[in-house]
Write a protein that holds these residues in place. Structure first.
Motif, mmCIF file in Angstrom:
data_model
loop_
_atom_site.group_PDB
_atom_site.id
_atom_site.type_symbol
_atom_site.label_atom_id
_atom_site.label_comp_id
_atom_site.label_asym_id
_atom_site.label_seq_id
_atom_site.Cartn_x
_atom_site.Cartn_y
_atom_site.Cartn_z
ATOM 1 N N GLU A 94 0.834 -1.277 0.069
ATOM 2 C CA GLU A 94 0.169 -0.020 -0.167
ATOM 3 C C GLU A 94 0.853 1.274 0.048
ATOM 4 O OE1 GLU A 94 -3.251 1.728 2.903
ATOM 5 O OE2 GLU A 94 -3.383 -0.472 2.786
ATOM 6 N N LEU A 95 1.800 1.384 0.760
ATOM 7 C CA LEU A 95 2.799 2.310 0.980
ATOM 8 C C LEU A 95 3.522 2.707 -0.578
ATOM 9 C CD1 LEU A 95 4.405 4.438 2.587
ATOM 10 C CD2 LEU A 95 6.199 2.885 2.672
ATOM 11 N N LEU A 96 3.944 1.606 -0.994
ATOM 12 C CA LEU A 96 4.895 1.909 -2.192
ATOM 13 C C LEU A 96 3.721 2.243 -3.361
ATOM 14 C CD1 LEU A 96 7.519 -1.001 -2.242
ATOM 15 C CD2 LEU A 96 7.750 1.202 -1.562
ATOM 16 N N LYS A 97 2.424 1.735 -3.250
ATOM 17 C CA LYS A 97 1.611 2.195 -4.273
ATOM 18 C C LYS A 97 1.308 3.450 -4.069
ATOM 19 C CE LYS A 97 -0.439 -2.098 -6.265
ATOM 20 N NZ LYS A 97 -1.556 -2.806 -6.390
ATOM 21 N N SER A 98 0.985 3.967 -2.958
ATOM 22 C CA SER A 98 0.727 5.358 -2.710
ATOM 23 C C SER A 98 1.674 6.386 -3.448
ATOM 24 C CB SER A 98 0.447 5.745 -1.354
ATOM 25 O OG SER A 98 1.783 5.841 -0.657
ATOM 26 N N PHE A 99 2.696 5.820 -3.603
ATOM 27 C CA PHE A 99 3.683 6.778 -4.681
ATOM 28 C C PHE A 99 3.568 6.747 -6.020
ATOM 29 C CE2 PHE A 99 5.376 6.959 -0.268
ATOM 30 C CZ PHE A 99 5.481 8.501 -0.063
ATOM 31 N N TRP A 100 2.897 5.767 -6.541
ATOM 32 C CA TRP A 100 2.605 5.625 -7.751
ATOM 33 C C TRP A 100 1.855 7.034 -8.537
ATOM 34 C CZ3 TRP A 100 0.376 0.385 -9.478
ATOM 35 C CH2 TRP A 100 1.493 -0.955 -9.018
ATOM 36 N N HIS A 101 2.287 7.434 -9.701
ATOM 37 C CA HIS A 101 1.655 8.584 -10.399
ATOM 38 C C HIS A 101 0.210 8.306 -10.678
ATOM 39 C CE1 HIS A 101 0.881 12.109 -12.698
ATOM 40 N NE2 HIS A 101 2.075 12.278 -12.291
ATOM 41 N N HIS A 102 -0.796 9.132 -10.169
ATOM 42 C CA HIS A 102 -2.201 8.921 -10.627
ATOM 43 C C HIS A 102 -2.440 8.706 -12.073
ATOM 44 C CE1 HIS A 102 -3.058 12.892 -11.907
ATOM 45 N NE2 HIS A 102 -2.305 13.246 -11.072
ATOM 46 N N ASP A 103 -1.674 9.094 -12.923
ATOM 47 C CA ASP A 103 -2.037 9.240 -14.290
ATOM 48 C C ASP A 103 -1.158 7.862 -14.809
ATOM 49 O OD1 ASP A 103 -1.512 9.208 -17.054
ATOM 50 O OD2 ASP A 103 -2.013 11.657 -17.183
ATOM 51 N N GLU A 104 -1.852 7.002 -15.351
ATOM 52 C CA GLU A 104 -1.073 5.726 -15.831
ATOM 53 C C GLU A 104 -0.020 5.840 -16.810
ATOM 54 O OE1 GLU A 104 -2.913 1.903 -17.048
ATOM 55 O OE2 GLU A 104 -4.375 2.425 -15.053
ATOM 56 N N SER A 105 -0.472 6.951 -17.650
ATOM 57 C CA SER A 105 0.602 7.033 -18.870
ATOM 58 C C SER A 105 1.761 7.689 -18.103
ATOM 59 C CB SER A 105 0.037 7.709 -19.982
ATOM 60 O OG SER A 105 -0.261 8.911 -19.367
ATOM 61 N N GLN A 106 1.738 8.650 -17.248
ATOM 62 C CA GLN A 106 2.937 9.200 -16.504
ATOM 63 C C GLN A 106 3.722 8.096 -15.907
ATOM 64 O OE1 GLN A 106 4.056 12.072 -16.993
ATOM 65 N NE2 GLN A 106 2.423 13.769 -17.057
ATOM 66 N N GLN A 107 2.847 7.343 -15.170
ATOM 67 C CA GLN A 107 3.703 6.391 -14.495
ATOM 68 C C GLN A 107 4.651 5.501 -15.320
ATOM 69 O OE1 GLN A 107 4.366 6.231 -11.208
ATOM 70 N NE2 GLN A 107 5.891 4.574 -11.838
ATOM 71 N N LYS A 108 3.828 5.018 -16.425
ATOM 72 C CA LYS A 108 4.596 4.235 -17.255
ATOM 73 C C LYS A 108 6.021 4.957 -17.882
ATOM 74 C CE LYS A 108 3.490 0.909 -20.991
ATOM 75 N NZ LYS A 108 4.729 1.127 -21.711
ATOM 76 N N LEU A 109 5.795 6.164 -18.158
ATOM 77 C CA LEU A 109 7.030 6.938 -18.495
ATOM 78 C C LEU A 109 8.172 6.649 -17.457
ATOM 79 C CD1 LEU A 109 8.032 8.986 -20.575
ATOM 80 C CD2 LEU A 109 7.113 10.735 -18.856
ATOM 81 N N PHE A 110 7.820 6.970 -16.432
ATOM 82 C CA PHE A 110 8.689 6.793 -15.143
ATOM 83 C C PHE A 110 9.451 5.428 -14.976
ATOM 84 C CE2 PHE A 110 6.270 10.478 -13.234
ATOM 85 C CZ PHE A 110 7.288 11.393 -13.426
ATOM 86 N N ASP A 111 8.351 4.464 -15.215
ATOM 87 C CA ASP A 111 8.929 2.893 -15.263
ATOM 88 C C ASP A 111 9.859 2.561 -16.330
ATOM 89 O OD1 ASP A 111 7.175 2.659 -12.980
ATOM 90 O OD2 ASP A 111 5.599 1.693 -14.186
ATOM 91 N N GLU A 112 9.634 3.256 -17.241
ATOM 92 C CA GLU A 112 10.633 2.919 -18.567
ATOM 93 C C GLU A 112 11.898 3.814 -18.602
ATOM 94 O OE1 GLU A 112 6.795 1.394 -21.298
ATOM 95 O OE2 GLU A 112 7.974 3.362 -21.874
ATOM 96 N N PHE A 113 11.983 4.626 -17.290
ATOM 97 C CA PHE A 113 13.312 5.288 -17.395
ATOM 98 C C PHE A 113 14.430 4.326 -16.818
ATOM 99 C CE2 PHE A 113 11.555 9.807 -16.267
ATOM 100 C CZ PHE A 113 11.398 10.086 -17.617
ATOM 101 N N SER A 114 13.902 3.232 -16.370
ATOM 102 C CA SER A 114 14.848 2.453 -15.416
ATOM 103 C C SER A 114 14.430 1.110 -15.521
ATOM 104 C CB SER A 114 14.919 3.065 -13.897
ATOM 105 O OG SER A 114 15.859 2.133 -13.118
#
Ligand code: MEV
Length: 442
Positions: free
Chosen positions: A36-56
């Motif tokens: 729950e804690l780790l997910k609470s720092f996910w970006h609310h916008d899925e496409s933005q989060q995907k961008l960050f995920d793909e940085f690394s």
């Protein structure tokens, strides 16, 4: 059941993000809460989060660091709002204080001295050095020709390969040579461009030698050890300084005249020139400012620090990157630092906040960003040495740290407000804040 740490995990990178998260959570007593804690720092916008995920690689969440602003930073007569990404509580405050101080004394001045980047092809060759030096003009032509598909775009932007030099290092390592290549990469930091060119050079060098039928068969071969840019960029340097008449320093400290303050400040900087222990801390204070801007603009702060620390040791001893001059009644504080920064390419336009930072700075060129980042380095350095030589560092530092201590004691808003008032004229320490909060809660 908590997962055992000594079990080797196989195929972690192939797991779905959710499964990686679950697996990591199994290392904790309370996996549900951790997820729950780790997910609470996910970006609310899925496409933005995907961008960050793909940085690394293997991304399971985001790590937030505060993004602050130092306002009113005057550089070469232009007023900037500078974005700074940093976790240390006093850095933005120190930079802002220095910016205000110097805005009343002519602002910061800055000049880019040079913008060349460097890369190397390291190779072994068993023949006589003179033969290789004789072949250099022809090799130079062939290398440039072979790299044309990579350099064409950069050349259109005014950059490209500047110089290719053969260096004989066989006195250090048997058969060891290098091609030392200098580049101009304009507004990009240029790491990928440089590395691509260098790898191409390595291949071309092998082909070139294989075609030299006048050489013995053994000398028609070389062994490419590696091809990589150097993060030491002593010819990509910016000079930034502040100056004012000594009389304008009269009110800096109630116990010191402007002249006495300047001399004490100068001595503190001299100590960082001669003493390596002090130099490391002094330069760390400079990188508080530089790194904050580098991170905010999507630049590689490790590369920048590597260059700076190497530059600081260029005469064989690690020294202060800044220096003081006092002459003709003037105080001058100067920082000279290598800064290979980019304002295009890399994360600069991909990371939404890096892009925003650059826009806030007026979409600067790489040279302008060198001036901006070095200014923040000098600003933080000035504030640190000013505090150190007058009231000491802890007064200001602990004041800024107060909220961290209050949060540690889980203070609520009204307790925080009371504490801020109380500690206006009291010494802040972990113990004193703890005692104060306890007294409030009695
Ligand atoms: C702390 O982050 C930086 C300083 O230690 C720098 C210095 O001592 O000059 C305050």
């Amino acid at each position: 059941m908590r997962r055992k740490r000594d079990i080797i995990i196989k195929g972690f990178s192939k797991l779905l993000k959710e499964d990686k998260l679950k697996l990591v959570a199994e290392y904790f007593e309370n996996p549900g809460e951790v997820i729950e804690l780790l997910k609470s720092f996910w970006h609310h916008d899925e496409s933005q989060q995907k961008l960050f995920d793909e940085f690394s690689e293997n991304t399971i969440t985001n790590f937030i660091i505060p993004y602050g602003i130092a306002p009113n930073v005057i550089i070469n007569g232009r007023n900037y709002l500078i974005p700074m990404v940093i976790e240390e509580s006093s850095v933005v405050a120190a930079a802002s204080a220095a910016a205000k101080f110097w805005s009343e004394r002519g602002g910061f001045k800055s000049l880019v001295l040079s913008t060349k980047k460097v890369g190397q092809v390291h190779f072994n060759w068993a023949g006589p050095a003179t033969l290789l030096f004789d072949l250099m003009p022809a090799l130079d032509r062939m290398l440039r020709e072979a790299a044309k598909p990579i350099t064409a775009n950069m050349e259109k932007r005014g950059g490209g390969i500047l110089e290719i030099k053969l260096i004989d290092l066989t006195d250090k390592i048997e058969n060891y040579y290098q091609l030392l290549v200098t580049f101009e990469t304009k507004d990009s930091m240029g790491a990928n461009f440089i590395n691509s060119v260098l790898e191409e050079f390595g291949q071309t060098l092998k082909v070139f030698l294989s075609e030299q039928t006048q050489l013995s068969v053994a000398h028609r071969q070389c062994d490419i050890i590696m091809a990589i840019l150097s993060n030491f960029t002593p010819e990509c340097v910016v000079r930034t300084w502040v100056e004012c008449p000594l009389s304008q320093l009269d009110n800096v400290d109630e116990k010191l005249s402007g002249d006495a303050f300047a001399r004490k400040f100068e001595t503190a900087v001299r100590i960082a020139e001669v003493d390596v222990y002090r130099a490391a801390t002094h330069n760390k204070g400079i990188y508080n400012g530089i790194d904050s801007v580098a991170i905010a603009t999507g630049n590689d702060f490790r590369a920048i620090e590597a260059a700076g620390h190497t530059y600081a040791a260029r005469d064989g001893q690690y020294r202060s990157l800044s220096r003081v001059e006092i002459e003709g009644g003037m105080f001058r504080f100067i920082l000279e630092v290598p800064l290979a920064l980019g304002t295009v390419g890399g994360l600069t336009s991909l990371h939404p906040l890096a892009k925003q930072s650059l826009e806030l700075l007026g979409n600067p060129t790489a040279s302008e960003l060198m001036m901006i980042a070095s200014t923040m380095g000098l600003a933080n350095n000035f504030s640190a040495v000013k505090s150190l030589t007058t009231k000491g560092i802890q007064a200001g530092h602990m004041k800024m740290h107060l909220f961290n201590i209050l949060n540690h004691f889980k203070a609520n808003e009204s307790e925080k407000n009371a504490a801020v008032e109380h500690f206006k004229d009291q010494k802040v320490s972990f113990a004193s804040v703890g005692q104060y909060i306890a007294s409030l809660r009695k």
